[in-house]
Structures are given as structure tokens and as C-alpha cells.
Design a protein around this motif. Structure first.
Motif, PDB file in Angstrom:
ATOM      1  N   VAL A 144       0.828  -1.211   0.000  1.00 51.79           N
ATOM      2  CA  VAL A 144       0.000   0.000   0.000  1.00 51.79           C
ATOM      3  C   VAL A 144       0.862   1.260   0.000  1.00 51.79           C
ATOM      4  O   VAL A 144       0.712   2.142  -0.855  1.00 51.79           O
ATOM      5  CB  VAL A 144      -0.950   0.007   1.208  1.00 51.79           C
ATOM      6  N   ASN A 145       1.779   1.358   0.945  1.00 47.70           N
ATOM      7  CA  ASN A 145       2.494   2.614   1.180  1.00 47.70           C
ATOM      8  C   ASN A 145       3.568   2.913   0.142  1.00 47.70           C
ATOM      9  O   ASN A 145       3.786   4.077  -0.209  1.00 47.70           O
ATOM     10  CB  ASN A 145       3.143   2.599   2.562  1.00 47.70           C
ATOM     11  N   ALA A 155       4.960  11.339   2.161  1.00 51.60           N
ATOM     12  CA  ALA A 155       6.003  10.618   2.885  1.00 51.60           C
ATOM     13  C   ALA A 155       5.674  10.751   4.377  1.00 51.60           C
ATOM     14  O   ALA A 155       4.527  10.617   4.783  1.00 51.60           O
ATOM     15  CB  ALA A 155       7.380  11.170   2.554  1.00 51.60           C
ATOM     16  N   SER A 156       6.652  11.019   5.197  1.00 54.39           N
ATOM     17  CA  SER A 156       6.453  11.133   6.638  1.00 54.39           C
ATOM     18  C   SER A 156       7.785  11.502   7.274  1.00 54.39           C
ATOM     19  O   SER A 156       8.846  11.288   6.671  1.00 54.39           O
ATOM     20  CB  SER A 156       5.961   9.795   7.210  1.00 54.39           C
ATOM     21  N   TYR A 211       6.900   0.397   8.948  1.00 55.27           N
ATOM     22  CA  TYR A 211       6.313   1.648   8.448  1.00 55.27           C
ATOM     23  C   TYR A 211       7.404   2.605   7.991  1.00 55.27           C
ATOM     24  O   TYR A 211       7.316   3.204   6.907  1.00 55.27           O
ATOM     25  CB  TYR A 211       5.466   2.286   9.539  1.00 55.27           C
ATOM     26  N   ASP A 212       8.451   2.758   8.813  1.00 56.79           N
ATOM     27  CA  ASP A 212       9.561   3.643   8.457  1.00 56.79           C
ATOM     28  C   ASP A 212      10.164   3.250   7.114  1.00 56.79           C
ATOM     29  O   ASP A 212      10.520   4.112   6.304  1.00 56.79           O
ATOM     30  CB  ASP A 212      10.649   3.594   9.534  1.00 56.79           C
ATOM     31  N   SER A 213      10.297   1.948   6.883  1.00 59.91           N
ATOM     32  CA  SER A 213      10.923   1.498   5.636  1.00 59.91           C
ATOM     33  C   SER A 213      10.064   1.840   4.425  1.00 59.91           C
ATOM     34  O   SER A 213      10.587   2.141   3.347  1.00 59.91           O
ATOM     35  CB  SER A 213      11.208  -0.004   5.689  1.00 59.91           C
ATOM     36  N   THR A 214       8.732   1.835   4.591  1.00 56.98           N
ATOM     37  CA  THR A 214       7.882   2.214   3.456  1.00 56.98           C
ATOM     38  C   THR A 214       8.030   3.693   3.146  1.00 56.98           C
ATOM     39  O   THR A 214       8.079   4.092   1.972  1.00 56.98           O
ATOM     40  CB  THR A 214       6.391   1.916   3.732  1.00 56.98           C
ATOM     41  N   LYS A 215       8.121   4.523   4.175  1.00 51.43           N
ATOM     42  CA  LYS A 215       8.190   5.961   3.941  1.00 51.43           C
ATOM     43  C   LYS A 215       9.574   6.391   3.442  1.00 51.43           C
ATOM     44  O   LYS A 215       9.696   7.349   2.682  1.00 51.43           O
ATOM     45  CB  LYS A 215       7.802   6.722   5.210  1.00 51.43           C
ATOM     46  N   GLY A 216      10.612   5.652   3.856  1.00 52.33           N
ATOM     47  CA  GLY A 216      11.913   5.869   3.239  1.00 52.33           C
ATOM     48  C   GLY A 216      11.862   5.549   1.751  1.00 52.33           C
ATOM     49  O   GLY A 216      12.452   6.249   0.916  1.00 52.33           O
ATOM     50  N   GLY A 217      11.120   4.502   1.418  1.00 48.09           N
ATOM     51  CA  GLY A 217      10.931   4.157   0.013  1.00 48.09           C
ATOM     52  C   GLY A 217      10.200   5.239  -0.755  1.00 48.09           C
ATOM     53  O   GLY A 217      10.548   5.552  -1.899  1.00 48.09           O
ATOM     54  N   VAL A 218       9.175   5.832  -0.131  1.00 52.50           N
ATOM     55  CA  VAL A 218       8.435   6.913  -0.788  1.00 52.50           C
ATOM     56  C   VAL A 218       9.366   8.080  -1.104  1.00 52.50           C
ATOM     57  O   VAL A 218       9.313   8.665  -2.200  1.00 52.50           O
ATOM     58  CB  VAL A 218       7.264   7.388   0.090  1.00 52.50           C
ATOM     59  N   LYS A 219      10.224   8.419  -0.168  1.00 56.01           N
ATOM     60  CA  LYS A 219      11.159   9.530  -0.404  1.00 56.01           C
ATOM     61  C   LYS A 219      12.057   9.252  -1.604  1.00 56.01           C
ATOM     62  O   LYS A 219      12.272  10.131  -2.447  1.00 56.01           O
ATOM     63  CB  LYS A 219      12.006   9.777   0.841  1.00 56.01           C
TER      64      LYS A 219
END
Length: 261
Positions: free
Chosen positions: A120-121, A149-150, A163-171
């Protein structure tokens, strides 16, 4: 000071716009005259008193609202959303916002949960970016893609590793796509919210916003409070605007100063 934007004749897709940040972003674009398509698994927030669907609020704000049932982890669903946007001229602004959260320590994580969060993220952002960019290129126009992102893209927290790893991916999807799409006149940026009084887990908790506002973590925020979704929404309108016409590959931190603590 309130900044006034004009997004008349602009088609905006916002994934995950039925609640939280996405709902606030959709309403702000609607108030600026945009056509806003809410791409979410359901049209309205669940298990709360706010039962009105987002597309109705967009229309009430002055825009044109539309809902398309969408699972962002399914590329076919994303393609359906973009096809719907073509009924209004095509995607001008793509906001890849949909996200979920599940806590878990690295020693105890369920691989299925890890896969679901990434589907999803991160994969949802990849699909949204890719499909929207292809639509823009096919139409011979530039556009703006904005990913949610976050602070978790940079700030590790206990029990947040998946969760952190998904948002690092988004960046990094944002930065890589910005590099590769620049020749097509497509700008790609991200907004990184801090602690926002909302809930993004698959199991909605109506008390979650109050819990965020009262949480211990807020004492580390220089501005001294959690954000409301409306505090974050303005960053998306700026990044989609001509005022940000020379901005791409950036992550805009909307975190009350937490990054400088």
C-alpha cells in the motif's frame, strides 16, 4: 495570511482521500475550483460521525467531486482512476497519499504485515506515479505528482521499522522519479507530515486523534502541538502550483519543527 490558489480546469487525483490528510487535501483543492477524484477503498470515513463522503464535501467547497473505488496496491485500479480522470481532461495533479500503519518490533514482525504495508504505502506510490506520468506524457503535458512521505522517512521510532521502511521508500521513489521525469515537464515532490491528529491504520480508532494530541511524543515538537490535517494540506496546493514551478525532487517537512529538534 491565507494564500488563494486557482485550480479551476485542473483535475486532481487524491488517493486515500476519504479520511485524514487526504480528505483535507481534497477539500482544499475543491475550494480552489478543482475537479477532485477520491481514489479510496471506501467513499467516507469509517466508524466515525463524519459520514459524508469526500466527493460531496469537494462539491460543497466549490469544486467537482468524484469517487472511484480503489485499492492502490492493485495497478489495474490505479489505471481505472486515471481513465476516469480522462473524462475531465486527464490527470494534472496526482497526489499519492493512501497509506496504512501497523506497529511491530523487528524481532516479532509478521512477514505478511510487512508485505501489506509495502504494497500500500510504497508500491501504491510507485503505481500512482508511473500510471499518472504515462497519462501526462501521452497527452503531451507536464504535471505535478505529490507523494505523502512522513517524518518516518528520516526519523526511526520504536516499533515502526516496517512503516519507516515504506516511507523511506516513498522519499526515494520521489527523488528517482523526479530525475527521470524532468525531461517531460513533470515535477515530483513529497510532503512529510509530522504527528498529525488522525489515524491511518486499517483498523480505525475514533479516539486516535485525541491520543496523538495528548501523546508523550508531542513534547518534542517545537511548536508544541500535533497538526490537524488542515495544517498539512496547504503544502500540497503549493507544490502543485506555478509558485513551485522550479521545485522537483524535494521533500517538504510539515512537522512543527521536529526535524530541527
Amino acid at each position: 495570511m491565507n494564500v488563494t490558489y486557482d485550480y479551476a480546469d485542473t483535475t486532481v487525483v487524491v488517493t486515500g482521500a476519504s479520511s485524514g490528510i487526504g480528505r483535507a487535501v481534497a477539500q482544499r483543492f475543491g475550494s480552489a475550483g478543482a475537479t477532485v477524484i477520491n481514489a479510496d477503498v471506501r467513499p467516507d470515513p469509517k466508524d466515525t460521525d463524519e459520514t459524508r463522503p469526500t466527493h460531496e464535501l469537494v462539491a460543497e467547497a466549490g469544486g467537482v467531486g468524484r469517487y472511484v473505488e480503489t485499492d492502490v496496491s492493485n495497478v489495474d485500479d490505479i489505471e481505472t482512476v486515471v481513465e476516469t480522470a480522462r473524462e475531465f481532461g486527464g490527470v494534472d495533479v496526482m497526489v499519492n497519499n493512501a497509506g496504512i500503519f501497523r506497529p511491530g518490533n523487528i524481532l516479532d514482525l509478521d512477514p505478511a504485515d510487512f508485505d501489506r504495508l509495502h504494497a500500500v504505502n510504497a508500491k501504491g506510490v510507485f503505481y500512482g506515479t508511473q500510471v499518472a506520468a504515462k497519462d501526462m506524457i501521452d497527452r503531451g503535458v507536464g504535471g505535478s505528482i505529490i507523494n505523502t512521505a512522513s517524518i518516518s522517512a528520516e526519523l526511526a521510532q520504536f516499533d515502526h521499522v516496517q512503516y519507516d521502511s515504506t516511507k523511506g521508500g516513498v522519499k526515494m521513489i520521489t527523488r528517482g522519479a523526479a530525475l527521470e521525469l524532468a525531461d517531460h515537464g513533470i515535477r515530483v515532490n513529497a510532503v512529510a507530515p509530522g504527528h498529525v491528529a488522525t489515524e491511518i491504520s486499517e483498523g480505525w480508532s475514533e479516539s486516535a486523534p485525541q491520543e496523538v494530541r495528548a501523546g508523550e511524543v508531542i513534547k518534542h515538537v517545537p511548536l508544541g502541538r500535533a497538526a490537524d490535517p488542515e495544517d498539512v494540506a496547504g503544502a500540497y496546493l503549493f507544490l502543485a502550483s506555478d509558485d513551485a514551478g522550479y521545485v522537483t525532487g524535494e521533500t517538504v517537512w510539515v512537522d512543527g519543527g521536529l526535524q530541527v529538534f
